[in-house]
Design a protein around this motif. Structure first.
Motif, mmCIF file in Angstrom:
data_model
loop_
_atom_site.group_PDB
_atom_site.id
_atom_site.type_symbol
_atom_site.label_atom_id
_atom_site.label_comp_id
_atom_site.label_asym_id
_atom_site.label_seq_id
_atom_site.Cartn_x
_atom_site.Cartn_y
_atom_site.Cartn_z
ATOM 1 N N PRO A 185 0.812 -1.216 0.000
ATOM 2 C CA PRO A 185 0.000 0.000 0.000
ATOM 3 C C PRO A 185 0.848 1.270 0.000
ATOM 4 N N LEU A 186 0.348 2.283 -0.682
ATOM 5 C CA LEU A 186 0.890 3.625 -0.572
ATOM 6 C C LEU A 186 -0.002 4.402 0.399
ATOM 7 N N ALA A 187 0.454 5.548 0.850
ATOM 8 C CA ALA A 187 -0.300 6.317 1.847
ATOM 9 C C ALA A 187 -1.615 6.823 1.257
ATOM 10 N N SER A 188 -2.710 6.634 1.987
ATOM 11 C CA SER A 188 -4.002 7.218 1.630
ATOM 12 C C SER A 188 -4.406 8.137 2.773
ATOM 13 N N GLU A 189 -4.304 9.444 2.544
ATOM 14 C CA GLU A 189 -4.588 10.438 3.584
ATOM 15 C C GLU A 189 -6.014 10.942 3.528
ATOM 16 N N GLY A 190 -6.710 10.638 2.433
ATOM 17 C CA GLY A 190 -8.084 11.084 2.265
ATOM 18 C C GLY A 190 -8.705 10.419 1.046
ATOM 19 N N SER A 191 -9.970 10.744 0.750
ATOM 20 C CA SER A 191 -10.767 10.143 -0.327
ATOM 21 C C SER A 191 -11.216 8.749 0.091
ATOM 22 N N TYR A 192 -11.804 7.979 -0.839
ATOM 23 C CA TYR A 192 -12.065 6.578 -0.513
ATOM 24 C C TYR A 192 -11.343 5.647 -1.465
ATOM 25 N N PHE A 193 -10.101 6.045 -1.771
ATOM 26 C CA PHE A 193 -9.246 5.251 -2.647
ATOM 27 C C PHE A 193 -7.955 4.847 -1.949
ATOM 28 N N GLN A 194 -7.492 3.668 -2.286
ATOM 29 C CA GLN A 194 -6.235 3.144 -1.767
ATOM 30 C C GLN A 194 -5.396 2.661 -2.941
ATOM 31 N N LEU A 195 -4.211 3.250 -3.103
ATOM 32 C CA LEU A 195 -3.292 2.793 -4.151
ATOM 33 C C LEU A 195 -2.441 1.648 -3.615
ATOM 34 N N GLY B 246 0.129 8.140 -20.284
ATOM 35 C CA GLY B 246 0.102 6.752 -19.812
ATOM 36 C C GLY B 246 1.247 6.381 -18.894
ATOM 37 N N LYS B 247 1.833 7.354 -18.206
ATOM 38 C CA LYS B 247 2.930 7.076 -17.268
ATOM 39 C C LYS B 247 2.545 5.918 -16.339
ATOM 40 N N ASP B 248 3.430 4.918 -16.265
ATOM 41 C CA ASP B 248 3.091 3.679 -15.565
ATOM 42 C C ASP B 248 4.108 3.414 -14.453
ATOM 43 N N ASP B 249 3.664 3.612 -13.210
ATOM 44 C CA ASP B 249 4.509 3.326 -12.046
ATOM 45 C C ASP B 249 4.163 1.970 -11.423
ATOM 46 N N HIS B 250 3.371 1.171 -12.162
ATOM 47 C CA HIS B 250 2.960 -0.151 -11.680
ATOM 48 C C HIS B 250 2.177 -0.032 -10.372
ATOM 49 N N VAL B 251 1.151 0.846 -10.449
ATOM 50 C CA VAL B 251 0.285 1.106 -9.295
ATOM 51 C C VAL B 251 -1.163 0.999 -9.752
ATOM 52 N N ILE B 252 -2.005 0.398 -8.902
ATOM 53 C CA ILE B 252 -3.425 0.286 -9.203
ATOM 54 C C ILE B 252 -4.240 0.907 -8.078
ATOM 55 N N ARG B 253 -5.473 1.316 -8.415
ATOM 56 C CA ARG B 253 -6.339 1.990 -7.449
ATOM 57 C C ARG B 253 -7.506 1.099 -7.047
ATOM 58 N N PHE B 254 -7.688 0.951 -5.735
ATOM 59 C CA PHE B 254 -8.829 0.251 -5.169
ATOM 60 C C PHE B 254 -9.787 1.273 -4.562
ATOM 61 N N CYS B 255 -11.081 1.057 -4.696
ATOM 62 C CA CYS B 255 -12.083 1.834 -3.973
ATOM 63 C C CYS B 255 -12.538 1.023 -2.773
ATOM 64 N N PHE B 256 -12.384 1.591 -1.560
ATOM 65 C CA PHE B 256 -12.772 0.847 -0.361
ATOM 66 C C PHE B 256 -14.114 1.326 0.208
ATOM 67 N N ALA B 257 -14.861 2.103 -0.574
ATOM 68 C CA ALA B 257 -16.205 2.509 -0.144
ATOM 69 C C ALA B 257 -17.174 1.363 -0.410
ATOM 70 N N LYS B 258 -16.973 0.278 0.295
ATOM 71 C CA LYS B 258 -17.737 -0.949 0.085
ATOM 72 C C LYS B 258 -18.148 -1.550 1.425
ATOM 73 N N LYS B 259 -19.142 -2.407 1.373
ATOM 74 C CA LYS B 259 -19.545 -3.132 2.575
ATOM 75 C C LYS B 259 -18.381 -3.973 3.082
ATOM 76 N N GLN B 260 -18.383 -4.251 4.380
ATOM 77 C CA GLN B 260 -17.327 -5.070 4.973
ATOM 78 C C GLN B 260 -17.242 -6.423 4.285
ATOM 79 N N ALA B 261 -18.385 -7.028 3.997
ATOM 80 C CA ALA B 261 -18.388 -8.341 3.338
ATOM 81 C C ALA B 261 -17.759 -8.265 1.951
#
Length: 378
Positions: free
Chosen positions: A305-315, A351-366
């Motif tokens: 993980p990279l630092a997520s200081e805000g939003s509902y995204f985690q890189l 298309g700069k590619d640092d080999h990073v993807i974005r997850f959205c964690f605004a989801k139900k726990q399940a």
């Protein structure tokens, strides 16, 4: 016909969400919750409909809603904003951004945009005849290098676009960023467009450095917000723009010919909902719990993980898994492992590619648990 946006195709969000449906994958790509918004808020909107509030609202928006927003700004940022002349209700945050650009950008004007950037920014500038001037945020912290900004300013520079908390990276502006921005705005008389749709999604006790806090910058600024992002109802497409009277006067000239007015019963419902500050004051803790839970689940995977200081995204970096490009890796994740994400290269024009993807964690726990179980297999 000659296209005004010849290089624009289907957005990566549509592509990945469609791929998720095709392969019955868990969709952590597009930025929307998989849980419903407040029953109380829905009841308030429904009541407004039943009471007959179903015709055009005033062009700037209902005064009760604008007054509630002004009260919220005063409570959070200690600034006095006129609900009459400085706030306009819009059909979503993206619309609010486009209208601000359409209001002031003319052919030949340059607009500084930091990459990775939300996908509407560059097309918004191009379709209005402007020239995007792209500056990469420093990797992996995704901070602004203000020396680079100063070096890119020319006599044609009209505007700087900001996004805090930032999509897709989750970074936030710091106090030093505000100091540097203030210097440039004053020295070069620049306009600022600040996208603050995730204003309440700030973690670890950090402060949201809204441009509304800083009068010296605000007097040259448009600041845009989204109800959909913070109240879990992205499909309602409700937002607003705040700007000083001299800018808002011009903004409304454009707004009145784009949509004129915004969904009336929803405005009534939101005005009542904002009367209870806890509805937005509790959001940082609500989303931090989701971020922290997702990170805990991901400890047993090979993602970093990279630092997520805000939003509902985690890189996440995936260098311990593959050396594929991020788009190829994201597609393979969706098809072979059943979890859809967004490749961060999609937020760069080149298309700069640092080999990073974005997850959205605004989801139900399940949902997060099911996704993590699949991701442990990669």
């Amino acid at each position: 016909m000659i296209s005004k946006l010849p290089d624009v195709g289907t957005t990566i969000f549509t592509v990945m969400s469609s791929l998720a449906v095709t392969h019955q994958a868990i969709n952590l790509s597009q930025g929307f919750p998989d849980y419903d918004c407040s029953d109380e808020l829905k009841a308030m909107v429904n009541e407004a409909m039943q009471q007959g509030h179903n015709q055009y609202a005033p062009m700037p928006g209902l005064m009760p809603l604008r007054a509630a927003i002004a009260e919220k700004i005063s409570r959070l940022y200690r600034q006095s904003i006129s609900p009459d002349t400085e706030i306009t209700i819009t059909p979503g945050g993206t619309y609010a951004i486009f209208t601000a650009i359409a209001t002031c950008i003319r052919p030949g004007d340059e607009v500084i945009i930091f990459e990775p950037a939300y996908d509407s920014y560059i097309p918004n500038v191009l379709v209005n005849g402007g020239t995007p001037v792209l500056i990469p945020l420093s990797f992996p912290g995704y901070r602004i290098n203000w020396n680079d900004v100063r070096a890119k300013i020319t006599p044609r520079t009209k505007m700087i676009m900001l996004n805090t908390p930032h999509n897709p990276t989750g970074s936030i502006l710091q106090e030093n960023d505000i100091r540097e921005l203030e210097k440039l705005v004053e020295e070069f008389n620049l306009l600022v467009l600040s996208d603050e749709v995730y204003e309440h999604l700030i973690f670890d006790g950090a402060q949201h450095h809204s441009i509304l806090r800083y009068p010296a910058i605000y007097r040259n600024s448009f600041v845009t917000f989204s109800f959909g992002k913070v109240f879990h109802n992205t499909g309602w497409k409700m937002g607003y723009c705040v700007a000083p009277e001299h800018l808002m006067k011009e903004y409304r000239k454009v707004h009145q010919y784009l949509c004129f007015s915004v969904n009336t019963p929803t405005q009534y419902g939101l005005a009542r909902f904002l009367e209870t500050p806890s509805h937005y004051l509790e959001l940082p803790a609500f989303y931090q719990q989701k971020r922290d839970y997702f990170l805990e689940l991901m400890k047993d995977t090979r993602f970093t993980p990279l630092a997520s200081e805000g939003s509902y995204f985690q890189l996440m970096k995936y260098d311990r898994i593959s050396d594929e490009g991020d788009k190829d890796f994201a597609v393979r994740m969706t098809k072979d492992f059943g979890v859809a994400v967004i490749p961060v290269s999609a937020f760069y024009r080149d298309g700069k590619d640092d080999h990073v993807i974005r997850f959205c964690f605004a989801k139900k726990q399940a949902t997060l648990e099911q996704a993590a179980a699949k991701l442990r297999l990669i």
